[in-house]
Scaffold this motif. Structure first.
Motif, PDB file in Angstrom:
ATOM      1  N   SER A 246      36.705  40.283 -57.137  1.00 14.16           N
ATOM      2  CA  SER A 246      36.008  38.787 -56.781  1.00 14.16           C
ATOM      3  C   SER A 246      34.621  39.137 -56.191  1.00 14.16           C
ATOM      4  O   SER A 246      34.142  40.127 -55.808  1.00 14.16           O
ATOM      5  CB  SER A 246      36.778  38.428 -55.124  1.00 14.16           C
ATOM      6  N   LYS A 247      33.986  38.004 -56.513  1.00 16.27           N
ATOM      7  CA  LYS A 247      32.541  37.994 -56.041  1.00 16.27           C
ATOM      8  C   LYS A 247      32.442  38.068 -54.691  1.00 16.27           C
ATOM      9  O   LYS A 247      33.027  37.122 -53.954  1.00 16.27           O
ATOM     10  CB  LYS A 247      31.855  36.475 -56.681  1.00 16.27           C
ATOM     11  N   LYS A 248      31.188  38.866 -54.198  1.00  9.98           N
ATOM     12  CA  LYS A 248      31.159  38.928 -52.815  1.00  9.98           C
ATOM     13  C   LYS A 248      30.707  37.531 -52.153  1.00  9.98           C
ATOM     14  O   LYS A 248      29.892  37.019 -52.863  1.00  9.98           O
ATOM     15  CB  LYS A 248      30.304  40.118 -52.387  1.00  9.98           C
ATOM     16  N   PRO A 249      31.207  37.327 -50.814  1.00  6.99           N
ATOM     17  CA  PRO A 249      30.652  36.025 -50.440  1.00  6.99           C
ATOM     18  C   PRO A 249      29.105  36.042 -50.103  1.00  6.99           C
ATOM     19  O   PRO A 249      28.634  37.099 -49.818  1.00  6.99           O
ATOM     20  CB  PRO A 249      31.262  35.878 -49.289  1.00  6.99           C
ATOM     21  N   GLU A 250      28.480  35.105 -50.343  1.00  4.32           N
ATOM     22  CA  GLU A 250      26.873  34.962 -50.017  1.00  4.32           C
ATOM     23  C   GLU A 250      26.918  35.187 -48.581  1.00  4.32           C
ATOM     24  O   GLU A 250      27.551  34.505 -47.800  1.00  4.32           O
ATOM     25  CB  GLU A 250      26.497  33.676 -50.604  1.00  4.32           C
ATOM     26  N   ILE A 251      25.755  35.796 -48.090  1.00  2.71           N
ATOM     27  CA  ILE A 251      25.677  36.124 -46.727  1.00  2.71           C
ATOM     28  C   ILE A 251      24.485  34.948 -46.259  1.00  2.71           C
ATOM     29  O   ILE A 251      23.485  34.763 -46.890  1.00  2.71           O
ATOM     30  CB  ILE A 251      24.942  37.675 -46.475  1.00  2.71           C
TER      31      ILE A 251
ATOM     32  N   SER B 201      27.514  47.007 -56.252  1.00  4.16           N
ATOM     33  CA  SER B 201      28.135  45.652 -56.891  1.00  4.16           C
ATOM     34  C   SER B 201      28.050  44.606 -56.059  1.00  4.16           C
ATOM     35  O   SER B 201      28.177  44.332 -54.968  1.00  4.16           O
ATOM     36  CB  SER B 201      29.431  45.966 -57.525  1.00  4.16           C
ATOM     37  N   ALA B 202      27.965  43.426 -56.788  1.00  9.21           N
ATOM     38  CA  ALA B 202      28.080  41.970 -56.308  1.00  9.21           C
ATOM     39  C   ALA B 202      29.568  41.415 -56.196  1.00  9.21           C
ATOM     40  O   ALA B 202      29.889  40.472 -55.812  1.00  9.21           O
ATOM     41  CB  ALA B 202      27.304  41.256 -57.189  1.00  9.21           C
ATOM     42  N   TYR B 203      30.280  42.604 -56.787  1.00  7.82           N
ATOM     43  CA  TYR B 203      31.687  42.055 -56.739  1.00  7.82           C
ATOM     44  C   TYR B 203      32.629  43.307 -55.826  1.00  7.82           C
ATOM     45  O   TYR B 203      31.944  44.241 -55.193  1.00  7.82           O
ATOM     46  CB  TYR B 203      32.691  42.409 -58.110  1.00  7.82           C
ATOM     47  N   ARG B 204      33.775  42.912 -55.179  1.00  6.83           N
ATOM     48  CA  ARG B 204      34.494  43.671 -54.236  1.00  6.83           C
ATOM     49  C   ARG B 204      35.925  43.443 -54.794  1.00  6.83           C
ATOM     50  O   ARG B 204      36.348  42.556 -55.401  1.00  6.83           O
ATOM     51  CB  ARG B 204      34.396  43.060 -53.111  1.00  6.83           C
ATOM     52  N   LEU B 205      36.745  44.425 -54.330  1.00 10.42           N
ATOM     53  CA  LEU B 205      38.323  44.484 -54.502  1.00 10.42           C
ATOM     54  C   LEU B 205      38.939  44.000 -53.423  1.00 10.42           C
ATOM     55  O   LEU B 205      38.566  44.090 -52.252  1.00 10.42           O
ATOM     56  CB  LEU B 205      38.753  46.046 -54.758  1.00 10.42           C
ATOM     57  N   VAL B 206      39.860  42.896 -53.714  1.00  6.47           N
ATOM     58  CA  VAL B 206      40.690  42.070 -52.743  1.00  6.47           C
ATOM     59  C   VAL B 206      42.148  42.313 -52.596  1.00  6.47           C
ATOM     60  O   VAL B 206      42.502  42.132 -53.983  1.00  6.47           O
ATOM     61  CB  VAL B 206      40.401  40.795 -52.622  1.00  6.47           C
ATOM     62  N   PRO B 207      42.798  42.973 -51.973  1.00  3.60           N
ATOM     63  CA  PRO B 207      44.326  43.268 -51.975  1.00  3.60           C
ATOM     64  C   PRO B 207      45.133  42.173 -52.046  1.00  3.60           C
ATOM     65  O   PRO B 207      44.620  41.300 -51.424  1.00  3.60           O
ATOM     66  CB  PRO B 207      44.454  44.409 -50.820  1.00  3.60           C
ATOM     67  N   GLN B 208      45.789  42.158 -52.901  1.00  6.70           N
ATOM     68  CA  GLN B 208      47.085  40.888 -53.113  1.00  6.70           C
ATOM     69  C   GLN B 208      48.274  41.328 -52.503  1.00  6.70           C
ATOM     70  O   GLN B 208      48.870  40.493 -51.794  1.00  6.70           O
ATOM     71  CB  GLN B 208      46.900  40.416 -54.565  1.00  6.70           C
ATOM     72  N   MET B 209      48.959  42.268 -53.127  1.00  7.09           N
ATOM     73  CA  MET B 209      50.082  42.687 -52.697  1.00  7.09           C
ATOM     74  C   MET B 209      50.264  44.099 -52.909  1.00  7.09           C
ATOM     75  O   MET B 209      49.663  44.669 -53.959  1.00  7.09           O
ATOM     76  CB  MET B 209      51.163  41.829 -53.074  1.00  7.09           C
ATOM     77  N   THR B 210      51.423  44.669 -52.346  1.00  5.79           N
ATOM     78  CA  THR B 210      51.690  46.170 -52.793  1.00  5.79           C
ATOM     79  C   THR B 210      53.435  45.834 -52.875  1.00  5.79           C
ATOM     80  O   THR B 210      54.009  45.574 -52.134  1.00  5.79           O
ATOM     81  CB  THR B 210      51.564  47.144 -51.613  1.00  5.79           C
ATOM     82  N   ILE B 211      53.768  46.257 -54.012  1.00  3.97           N
ATOM     83  CA  ILE B 211      55.096  46.209 -54.402  1.00  3.97           C
ATOM     84  C   ILE B 211      55.800  47.560 -54.113  1.00  3.97           C
ATOM     85  O   ILE B 211      55.503  48.379 -55.071  1.00  3.97           O
ATOM     86  CB  ILE B 211      55.391  45.706 -55.947  1.00  3.97           C
ATOM     87  N   ASP B 212      56.533  47.759 -53.272  1.00  2.00           N
ATOM     88  CA  ASP B 212      57.287  49.243 -53.028  1.00  2.00           C
ATOM     89  C   ASP B 212      58.611  48.984 -53.643  1.00  2.00           C
ATOM     90  O   ASP B 212      59.602  48.468 -53.037  1.00  2.00           O
ATOM     91  CB  ASP B 212      57.248  49.449 -51.371  1.00  2.00           C
TER      92      ASP B 212
END
Length: 348
Positions: free
Chosen positions: A343-348, A8-19
Motif C-alpha cells: 500500500s501507498k504510505k500515507p501522506e505526512i 520506498s513510497a510503499y509499505r507492507l500491511v499485514p492482512q492475515m495469517t492462516i495457521d
C-alpha cells in the motif's frame, strides 16, 4: 515481524495469517485468477482452498496424511474464450509424479495421469489455457494438450540424431517452468545452474542463461526481463535480458545497507521469486531459507526495498501475487500462510 523500509513510497500491511495447524509445510500457494481464493499445496500431500478475504477454509480438496508425498505445485486454468468450459479448474503436481486436474467448488478430481518414474516439481499454463507444461526430476520439459490431456512434445537435451552434436538442455532436476506470452516460448530452470529458453516450434533450446541455481518456483518474465531467484548466499536475485540472455543486474538482498553491515547479515537462499501480476510488474517478491524471510521490492523505483517479513521459525518456500498487484501471499516451513498488501504510505 514486519520491517518497513524508508526507501520506498510503499509499505507492507499485514492482512492475515492462516495457521494450517497440521504440521504440514506450505510448499506452494496460488491465488485464483479472480483473486477471491487462495490455494495451498503442502508437504503432507494436502490441498486446501481459502477465501482470500478472511482466510476461512472454503474447500478441502485433498486431506493430507503422513504417508502421502508432497504437493509441489498449483496452477489455476486461465479463464479465456479458449477454455470456456468448466470454470474453477486447477492443476496440481506431486512428488509421486502425479498431475491432477481438480474442480475447486466440488472438490472432484477431473483427471489424473502419473509418471511413476518421475517427480513433477513444477507446472504452468499458457495464457489461453489450451496447453500446460511440466518439469521435474528427469530434466525433461513436457507439453500437454489441455483438452485431450495428451502429451504434445518433450523438450530435452542430448545427442542429436546424426550424433554430430549435442543439443542443449537440462542435465539435472527442473524446478520452475513458465510459458511466456508467446505461446511457443517456454522458460525453464533448475539445479544445473542454467535457465533455458525453449521454442516449441523447433523443439529446441534457443537461448541459455548461465548462473541461476533454481530450486523452487523462482523464475518469472515481465516486459522482456527475466527474474531469477537462486538458492545461494550471494547474488540470489537477478534480472536478465530476455532477448540476449545477458544479465542486466542483481537486486541486492541487503539493499540500502553498507557493505560492512550487509556482510554481517545472515544470507537468504531463495526458493521463490515473482513479479507482481500487473502489466508493468511494478513489484518483486522473493523469499527463502537461512535468514527465513521474504522481501518486496519496488521494481519501478530502481528496486528499492518496500519491506521485509522476517523472524519466521522456518524458511519461505513459496510466494504469489494476486491479480490486483497489491496482495501477496507467503508460505513456508512453519505451516502458515501470511497475506499482506502493498500500500501507498500515507501522506505526512
Amino acid at each position: 515481524t514486519l520491517e518497513q523500509s524508508s526507501e520506498s513510497a510503499y509499505r507492507l500491511v499485514p492482512q492475515m495469517t492462516i495457521d494450517q495447524g497440521e504440521e504440514a509445510e506450505v510448499l506452494c500457494v496460488r491465488f485464483s485468477p479472480d483473486g477471491k481464493y487462495l490455494s495451498s499445496g503442502n508437504s503432507d500431500g494436502s490441498i486446501r482452498v481459502y477465501n482470500s478475504r478472511g482466510g476461512k477454509l472454503a474447500h478441502m480438496i485433498e486431506p493430507g496424511s503422513s504417508a502421502a508425498l508432497p504437493t509441489t505445485c498449483i496452477r489455476f486454468r486461465p479463464q479465456t474464450h479458449a477454455s470456456n468450459h468448466t470454470k474453477n479448474v486447477f492443476l496440481t503436481a506431486n512428488a509421486a509424479g502425479a498431475v491432477q486436474h481438480w474442480h475447486m467448488t466440488s472438490g472432484k478430481c477431473l483427471h489424473t495421469f502419473s509418471d511413476e518414474e518421475n517427480e513433477v516439481n513444477c507446472l504452468d499454463y499458457n495464457d489461453e489455457g489450451t496447453q500446460f507444461v511440466t518439469g521435474g526430476r528427469d530434466a525433461k520439459i513436457r507439453i500437454y494438450d489441455e483438452a485431450t490431456k495428451t502429451l504434445v512434445e518433450t523438450l530435452e537435451g542430448g545427442i542429436m540424431g546424426d550424433r554430430s552434436a549435442t543439443a542443449p538442455g537440462h542435465s539435472n532436476r527442473v524446478f520452475s517452468v513458465k510459458f511466456t506470452h508467446d505461446e511457443n516460448i517456454i522458460l525453464s530452470g533448475g539445479w544445473d545452474n542454467t535457465v533455458h529458453v525453449w521454442d516449441i516450434r523447433t523443439g529446441a533450446s534457443v537461448r541459455c542463461l548461465y548462473g541461476p541455481h533454481i530450486c523452487g518456483d523462482s523464475l518469472d518474465l515481465k516486459n522482456n526481463e527475466i527474474l531469477t531467484g537462486s538458492w545461494r548466499s550471494t547474488e540470489q536475485l537477478e534480472l536478465w535480458d530476455f532477448g540476449s540472455g545477458e544479465r542486466i543486474r542483481e537486486i541486492p538482498w541487503h539493499t540500502g545497507m553498507s557493505e560492512s553491515v550487509a556482510e554481517d547479515q545472515e544470507p537468504c537462499m531463495l526458493y521463490a521469486a515473482q513479479f507482481s501480476k500487473d502489466t508493468r510488474g511494478r513489484f518483486v517478491v522473493a523469499g527463502g531459507t537461512g535468514s527465513n524471510e521474504a522481501k518486496v521490492f519496488d521494481h519501478a523505483m530502481e528496486d528499492s526495498l518496500v519491506g521485509t517479513v522476517t523472524g519466521m521459525a522456518r524458511g519461505v518456500f513459496t510466494v504469489d501475487f494476486s491479480c490486483d498487484r497489491e496482495t501477496v501471499a507467503i508460505g513456508g516451513g512453519d505451516d502458515c500462510i501470511r497475506v499482506l498488501t502493498v500500500s501507498k504510505k500515507p501522506e505526512i
